[in-house]
Design a protein around this motif. Sequence first.
Motif, PDB file in Angstrom:
ATOM      1  N   ARG A  41     -41.201 -19.320  26.099  1.00 10.94           N
ATOM      2  CA  ARG A  41     -41.813 -19.641  27.387  1.00 10.94           C
ATOM      3  C   ARG A  41     -41.903 -21.157  27.566  1.00 10.94           C
ATOM      4  NH1 ARG A  41     -47.578 -17.270  29.533  1.00 10.94           N
ATOM      5  NH2 ARG A  41     -47.398 -18.106  31.616  1.00 10.94           N
ATOM      6  N   VAL A  42     -42.281 -21.850  26.501  1.00  9.43           N
ATOM      7  CA  VAL A  42     -42.367 -23.316  26.557  1.00  9.43           C
ATOM      8  C   VAL A  42     -40.988 -23.899  26.858  1.00  9.43           C
ATOM      9  CG1 VAL A  42     -42.875 -25.393  25.226  1.00  9.43           C
ATOM     10  CG2 VAL A  42     -44.345 -23.392  25.005  1.00  9.43           C
ATOM     11  N   ILE A  43     -39.955 -23.384  26.212  1.00  3.26           N
ATOM     12  CA  ILE A  43     -38.596 -23.894  26.439  1.00  3.26           C
ATOM     13  C   ILE A  43     -38.149 -23.617  27.868  1.00  3.26           C
ATOM     14  CG2 ILE A  43     -36.177 -23.537  25.797  1.00  3.26           C
ATOM     15  CD1 ILE A  43     -37.236 -23.255  22.880  1.00  3.26           C
ATOM     16  N   ALA A  44     -38.471 -22.427  28.388  1.00  5.05           N
ATOM     17  CA  ALA A  44     -38.111 -22.113  29.777  1.00  5.05           C
ATOM     18  C   ALA A  44     -38.789 -23.082  30.748  1.00  5.05           C
ATOM     19  CB  ALA A  44     -38.490 -20.672  30.099  1.00  5.05           C
ATOM     20  N   VAL A  45     -40.051 -23.384  30.496  1.00  4.56           N
ATOM     21  CA  VAL A  45     -40.765 -24.329  31.361  1.00  4.56           C
ATOM     22  C   VAL A  45     -40.154 -25.724  31.228  1.00  4.56           C
ATOM     23  CG1 VAL A  45     -42.994 -25.419  31.802  1.00  4.56           C
ATOM     24  CG2 VAL A  45     -42.880 -22.974  31.368  1.00  4.56           C
ATOM     25  N   GLN A  46     -39.746 -26.104  30.008  1.00  4.30           N
ATOM     26  CA  GLN A  46     -39.104 -27.409  29.820  1.00  4.30           C
ATOM     27  C   GLN A  46     -37.807 -27.500  30.617  1.00  4.30           C
ATOM     28  OE1 GLN A  46     -38.844 -27.526  25.514  1.00  4.30           O
ATOM     29  NE2 GLN A  46     -40.359 -29.173  25.452  1.00  4.30           N
ATOM     30  N   VAL A  47     -37.030 -26.434  30.635  1.00  6.94           N
ATOM     31  CA  VAL A  47     -35.771 -26.433  31.392  1.00  6.94           C
ATOM     32  C   VAL A  47     -36.056 -26.606  32.878  1.00  6.94           C
ATOM     33  CG1 VAL A  47     -33.819 -24.979  32.082  1.00  6.94           C
ATOM     34  CG2 VAL A  47     -34.468 -25.122  29.677  1.00  6.94           C
ATOM     35  N   VAL A  48     -37.038 -25.871  33.390  1.00  2.51           N
ATOM     36  CA  VAL A  48     -37.380 -25.968  34.810  1.00  2.51           C
ATOM     37  C   VAL A  48     -37.880 -27.373  35.148  1.00  2.51           C
ATOM     38  CG1 VAL A  48     -38.984 -25.134  36.588  1.00  2.51           C
ATOM     39  CG2 VAL A  48     -37.828 -23.513  35.082  1.00  2.51           C
ATOM     40  N   VAL A  49     -38.781 -27.894  34.315  1.00  3.33           N
ATOM     41  CA  VAL A  49     -39.315 -29.242  34.555  1.00  3.33           C
ATOM     42  C   VAL A  49     -38.196 -30.279  34.482  1.00  3.33           C
ATOM     43  CG1 VAL A  49     -40.808 -31.032  33.575  1.00  3.33           C
ATOM     44  CG2 VAL A  49     -41.667 -28.712  33.875  1.00  3.33           C
ATOM     45  N   VAL A  77     -34.452 -32.727  24.281  1.00  4.43           N
ATOM     46  CA  VAL A  77     -35.678 -32.040  23.875  1.00  4.43           C
ATOM     47  C   VAL A  77     -35.443 -30.533  23.771  1.00  4.43           C
ATOM     48  CG1 VAL A  77     -38.056 -31.515  24.558  1.00  4.43           C
ATOM     49  CG2 VAL A  77     -37.140 -33.807  24.892  1.00  4.43           C
ATOM     50  N   VAL A  78     -34.741 -29.970  24.753  1.00  8.26           N
ATOM     51  CA  VAL A  78     -34.612 -28.515  24.852  1.00  8.26           C
ATOM     52  C   VAL A  78     -33.700 -27.930  23.773  1.00  8.26           C
ATOM     53  CG1 VAL A  78     -33.754 -26.648  26.326  1.00  8.26           C
ATOM     54  CG2 VAL A  78     -35.203 -28.431  27.292  1.00  8.26           C
ATOM     55  N   LEU A  79     -32.520 -28.485  23.561  1.00  9.65           N
ATOM     56  CA  LEU A  79     -31.588 -27.891  22.594  1.00  9.65           C
ATOM     57  C   LEU A  79     -32.146 -27.868  21.168  1.00  9.65           C
ATOM     58  CD1 LEU A  79     -28.141 -29.156  23.911  1.00  9.65           C
ATOM     59  CD2 LEU A  79     -29.206 -26.922  24.205  1.00  9.65           C
ATOM     60  N   PRO A  80     -32.717 -28.954  20.666  1.00  9.30           N
ATOM     61  CA  PRO A  80     -33.354 -28.858  19.345  1.00  9.30           C
ATOM     62  C   PRO A  80     -34.537 -27.884  19.341  1.00  9.30           C
ATOM     63  CG  PRO A  80     -32.946 -31.146  19.895  1.00  9.30           C
ATOM     64  CD  PRO A  80     -32.662 -30.344  21.126  1.00  9.30           C
ATOM     65  N   GLY A  81     -35.248 -27.801  20.454  1.00 12.21           N
ATOM     66  CA  GLY A  81     -36.343 -26.840  20.552  1.00 12.21           C
ATOM     67  C   GLY A  81     -35.859 -25.408  20.473  1.00 12.21           C
ATOM     68  N   VAL A  82     -34.706 -25.138  21.082  1.00 11.83           N
ATOM     69  CA  VAL A  82     -34.106 -23.799  20.997  1.00 11.83           C
ATOM     70  C   VAL A  82     -33.745 -23.473  19.548  1.00 11.83           C
ATOM     71  CG1 VAL A  82     -32.042 -22.466  21.611  1.00 11.83           C
ATOM     72  CG2 VAL A  82     -33.283 -23.717  23.369  1.00 11.83           C
ATOM     73  N   MET A  88     -37.686 -20.227  13.785  1.00  9.40           N
ATOM     74  CA  MET A  88     -39.061 -19.831  13.490  1.00  9.40           C
ATOM     75  C   MET A  88     -39.364 -18.390  13.877  1.00  9.40           C
ATOM     76  SD  MET A  88     -40.442 -22.228  11.873  1.00  9.40           S
ATOM     77  CE  MET A  88     -42.030 -21.458  11.807  1.00  9.40           C
ATOM     78  N   THR A  89     -38.609 -17.832  14.800  1.00  9.02           N
ATOM     79  CA  THR A  89     -38.851 -16.446  15.200  1.00  9.02           C
ATOM     80  C   THR A  89     -37.947 -15.468  14.467  1.00  9.02           C
ATOM     81  OG1 THR A  89     -37.370 -16.698  17.102  1.00  9.02           O
ATOM     82  CG2 THR A  89     -39.719 -17.065  17.487  1.00  9.02           C
ATOM     83  N   VAL A 110     -34.517 -30.121  11.104  1.00  4.64           N
ATOM     84  CA  VAL A 110     -33.291 -29.870  11.868  1.00  4.64           C
ATOM     85  C   VAL A 110     -33.489 -30.334  13.307  1.00  4.64           C
ATOM     86  CG1 VAL A 110     -31.838 -28.032  12.831  1.00  4.64           C
ATOM     87  CG2 VAL A 110     -32.463 -27.980  10.408  1.00  4.64           C
ATOM     88  N   LYS A 111     -34.633 -30.004  13.878  1.00  4.05           N
ATOM     89  CA  LYS A 111     -34.929 -30.393  15.258  1.00  4.05           C
ATOM     90  C   LYS A 111     -34.909 -31.907  15.425  1.00  4.05           C
ATOM     91  CE  LYS A 111     -38.801 -30.128  18.459  1.00  4.05           C
ATOM     92  NZ  LYS A 111     -40.153 -29.622  18.632  1.00  4.05           N
ATOM     93  N   ILE A 112     -35.551 -32.620  14.527  1.00  3.80           N
ATOM     94  CA  ILE A 112     -35.576 -34.084  14.605  1.00  3.80           C
ATOM     95  C   ILE A 112     -34.175 -34.651  14.414  1.00  3.80           C
ATOM     96  CG2 ILE A 112     -36.412 -36.172  13.438  1.00  3.80           C
ATOM     97  CD1 ILE A 112     -39.025 -34.580  12.890  1.00  3.80           C
ATOM     98  N   GLY A 113     -33.436 -34.120  13.442  1.00  2.00           N
ATOM     99  CA  GLY A 113     -32.076 -34.594  13.181  1.00  2.00           C
ATOM    100  C   GLY A 113     -31.160 -34.413  14.377  1.00  2.00           C
ATOM    101  N   VAL A 114     -31.210 -33.233  14.995  1.00  2.00           N
ATOM    102  CA  VAL A 114     -30.362 -32.972  16.169  1.00  2.00           C
ATOM    103  C   VAL A 114     -30.758 -33.894  17.315  1.00  2.00           C
ATOM    104  CG1 VAL A 114     -29.770 -31.236  17.913  1.00  2.00           C
ATOM    105  CG2 VAL A 114     -29.787 -30.612  15.500  1.00  2.00           C
ATOM    106  N   SER A 115     -32.048 -34.118  17.499  1.00  2.00           N
ATOM    107  CA  SER A 115     -32.501 -35.023  18.563  1.00  2.00           C
ATOM    108  C   SER A 115     -31.986 -36.443  18.342  1.00  2.00           C
ATOM    109  CB  SER A 115     -34.031 -35.053  18.638  1.00  2.00           C
ATOM    110  OG  SER A 115     -34.538 -33.813  18.997  1.00  2.00           O
ATOM    111  N   VAL A 116     -32.055 -36.912  17.104  1.00  2.00           N
ATOM    112  CA  VAL A 116     -31.591 -38.271  16.785  1.00  2.00           C
ATOM    113  C   VAL A 116     -30.090 -38.385  17.024  1.00  2.00           C
ATOM    114  CG1 VAL A 116     -31.262 -39.925  14.899  1.00  2.00           C
ATOM    115  CG2 VAL A 116     -33.483 -38.824  15.224  1.00  2.00           C
ATOM    116  N   VAL A 117     -29.334 -37.387  16.582  1.00  2.00           N
ATOM    117  CA  VAL A 117     -27.876 -37.412  16.784  1.00  2.00           C
ATOM    118  C   VAL A 117     -27.544 -37.384  18.269  1.00  2.00           C
ATOM    119  CG1 VAL A 117     -25.748 -36.081  16.441  1.00  2.00           C
ATOM    120  CG2 VAL A 117     -27.307 -36.465  14.523  1.00  2.00           C
TER     121      VAL A 117
END
Length: 153
Positions: A41-49, A77-82, A88-89, A110-117
């Motif tokens: 849900r958070v990721i969906a809201v991030q995409v909309v925003v 922000v969104v792709l590493p969050g996905v 995690m799920t 992994v999330k931080i690494g992908v964001s940095v790249v």
Amino acid sequence: MQDNNAWDDDRDDAAKQDFKPLSREQAQALRAKNPSVSPWRVIAVQVVVGGVVAALAWLLTQRMEVAWSSLYGTATVVLPGVLMARGMTSRLSGMSPVAGAAGFMVWEMVKIGVSVVMLMLANRIVQPLSWPALLVGLVICMKVYWVALLWRR
């Protein structure tokens, strides 16, 4: 000189006497009062925003590179969050508390690494790049986490 261990024992005994486990009904009421927020849900809201921010960037500047830069900031922000939400799920993360904690740390790295790249590649992917627009999209999408915590049912 006093022995502090006696004090610790007294405190532990008092804490044990004050502790009362919740009944099933009390636990269900507590969960209903404090629901968890789905990462999807958070990721969906991030995409909309992010889409709204990119549209506003284009409307205000009439420049597509600003809109694309803002969208790339959102994607940073969104792709590493996905990736993290998927990790995690998964069933492996829920097997034990230790596996869950270890999984969280791994997926957070992994999330931080992908964001940095993604930020390092931004100048090659978005041509011409507007760093201010990218950073605005990135920061606003990151702030959606706080909005999601405040925005519970």
